[in-house]
Design an enzyme around this catalytic site. Sequence first.
Site, short mmCIF file in Angstrom:
data_model
loop_
_atom_site.label_atom_id
_atom_site.label_comp_id
_atom_site.label_asym_id
_atom_site.label_seq_id
_atom_site.Cartn_x
_atom_site.Cartn_y
_atom_site.Cartn_z
N ASP A 23 0.88 -1.21 0.14
CA ASP A 23 -0.01 0.09 0.11
C ASP A 23 0.92 1.21 -0.01
OD1 ASP A 23 -2.44 1.47 -0.02
OD2 ASP A 23 -2.64 1.30 2.17
N ASN A 71 -11.04 -2.55 -5.65
CA ASN A 71 -10.15 -1.60 -6.21
C ASN A 71 -10.66 -1.30 -7.89
OD1 ASN A 71 -6.77 -2.62 -5.25
ND2 ASN A 71 -8.04 -0.89 -4.35
C1 IPE Z 1 -5.49 -2.97 -0.46
O1 IPE Z 1 -5.05 -1.60 -0.34
C2 IPE Z 1 -5.33 -3.49 -1.82
C3 IPE Z 1 -3.95 -3.78 -2.41
C4 IPE Z 1 -2.81 -3.31 -1.88
C5 IPE Z 1 -4.15 -4.34 -3.74
P1 IPE Z 1 -5.98 -0.45 -0.61
O2 IPE Z 1 -5.27 0.93 -0.74
O3 IPE Z 1 -7.03 -0.52 -1.62
O4 IPE Z 1 -7.01 -0.69 0.84
P2 IPE Z 1 -7.90 0.79 1.55
O5 IPE Z 1 -8.70 1.04 0.65
O6 IPE Z 1 -6.78 1.81 2.15
O7 IPE Z 1 -8.45 -0.01 2.53
C1 IPE Z 2 -1.52 0.30 -3.32
O1 IPE Z 2 -1.10 1.72 -3.37
C2 IPE Z 2 -1.88 -0.31 -4.68
C3 IPE Z 2 -3.15 -0.86 -4.98
C4 IPE Z 2 -4.37 -0.71 -4.17
C5 IPE Z 2 -3.31 -1.14 -6.55
P1 IPE Z 2 -2.65 2.62 -3.46
O2 IPE Z 2 -2.99 3.01 -4.80
O3 IPE Z 2 -3.70 2.11 -2.51
O4 IPE Z 2 -1.77 3.78 -2.66
P2 IPE Z 2 -2.44 4.91 -1.72
O5 IPE Z 2 -3.24 4.26 -0.72
O6 IPE Z 2 -3.57 5.69 -2.50
O7 IPE Z 2 -1.20 5.83 -1.32
MG MG Z 3 -4.39 2.42 -0.44
#
Ligand code: IPE
Ligand code: IPE
Ligand code: MG
Length: 252
Positions: A23, A71
């Site tokens: 993340d 996502n």
């Molecule tokens: C979890 O991260 C999913 C992945 C790392 C692929 P998110 O960024 O989607 O999770 P939330 O929304 O902060 O809980």
């Molecule tokens: C994790 O990084 C990757 C996916 C969920 C695909 P994020 O895209 O969630 O990054 P933040 O949480 O917005 O910083």
């Molecule tokens: Mg995230």
Amino acid sequence: MDFPIDPRIDLNRLPAHVGIIMDGNGRWAMKRFFPRIAGHREGVNAVDRVVSHASRMGVKALTLYSFSLENWSRPRDEVNALMEILAEFLERELSRILDEGIRFNAIGHIEDLPLFAQEWVGRAMTETSDREGMVLTLALSYSSRREIADAAQALAREAMAGKISPDEIEEEDIARNLYTSNLPELDLLIRTSGELRLSNYLLWQAAYAELYFTDLYWPDFGEREFENAILAFQSRVRKFGLTDDQITSKKV
Ligand code: IPE
Ligand code: IPE
Ligand code: MG
């Protein structure tokens, strides 16, 4: 040059199965006034570092949360870019994955992915199917609750077919119907970016996993921080419900 393995790590007591919630790509990019997609691209380099290092150390299974069922609700441009990045990653890294003896695996509703991405996932799985090193699993269009519901459906079908009796359904029956049925128990679950939640990832499997959280954004994650997580894991006492005395007498 390969990153040297920290001598403090006991290679005989590695977690067999490590899960990572990768993340913070978006925030990594925003901090630099880059588009979010630049963060996802940079995140792939962190995947390369960690996959190679974990495999070299002798970790048996590494399961990376790459794209959640939730996502799909992100802006369409970001979703499309993530699918392209996935396909490019597999196209570029397949030969290296093969060279390193890694077996590629994917869990989640792969059929939800665009065809070009599904094709690369299928190809990577087929071409590495005889490899006997680390199993690298990407969780794609993955939801842990969906996975448990899928297992419930499968068991209901078995019951309807008279293969099992509903009264005799055990934990093992659920476990053997999860997407992870062929993987070792999850020992360590890492989440980057300072968020302290599981976000629908491996909920059943994490029942007794050790949890490790770091404030680093995923693109900044690398061999050193992965080793810090392993060292933290090795410093913990896993009690599985027992008392400290019971754990100590078990060891001797
Ligand atoms: C979890 O991260 C999913 C992945 C790392 C692929 P998110 O960024 O989607 O999770 P939330 O929304 O902060 O809980
Ligand atoms: C994790 O990084 C990757 C996916 C969920 C695909 P994020 O895209 O969630 O990054 P933040 O949480 O917005 O910083
Ligand atoms: Mg995230």
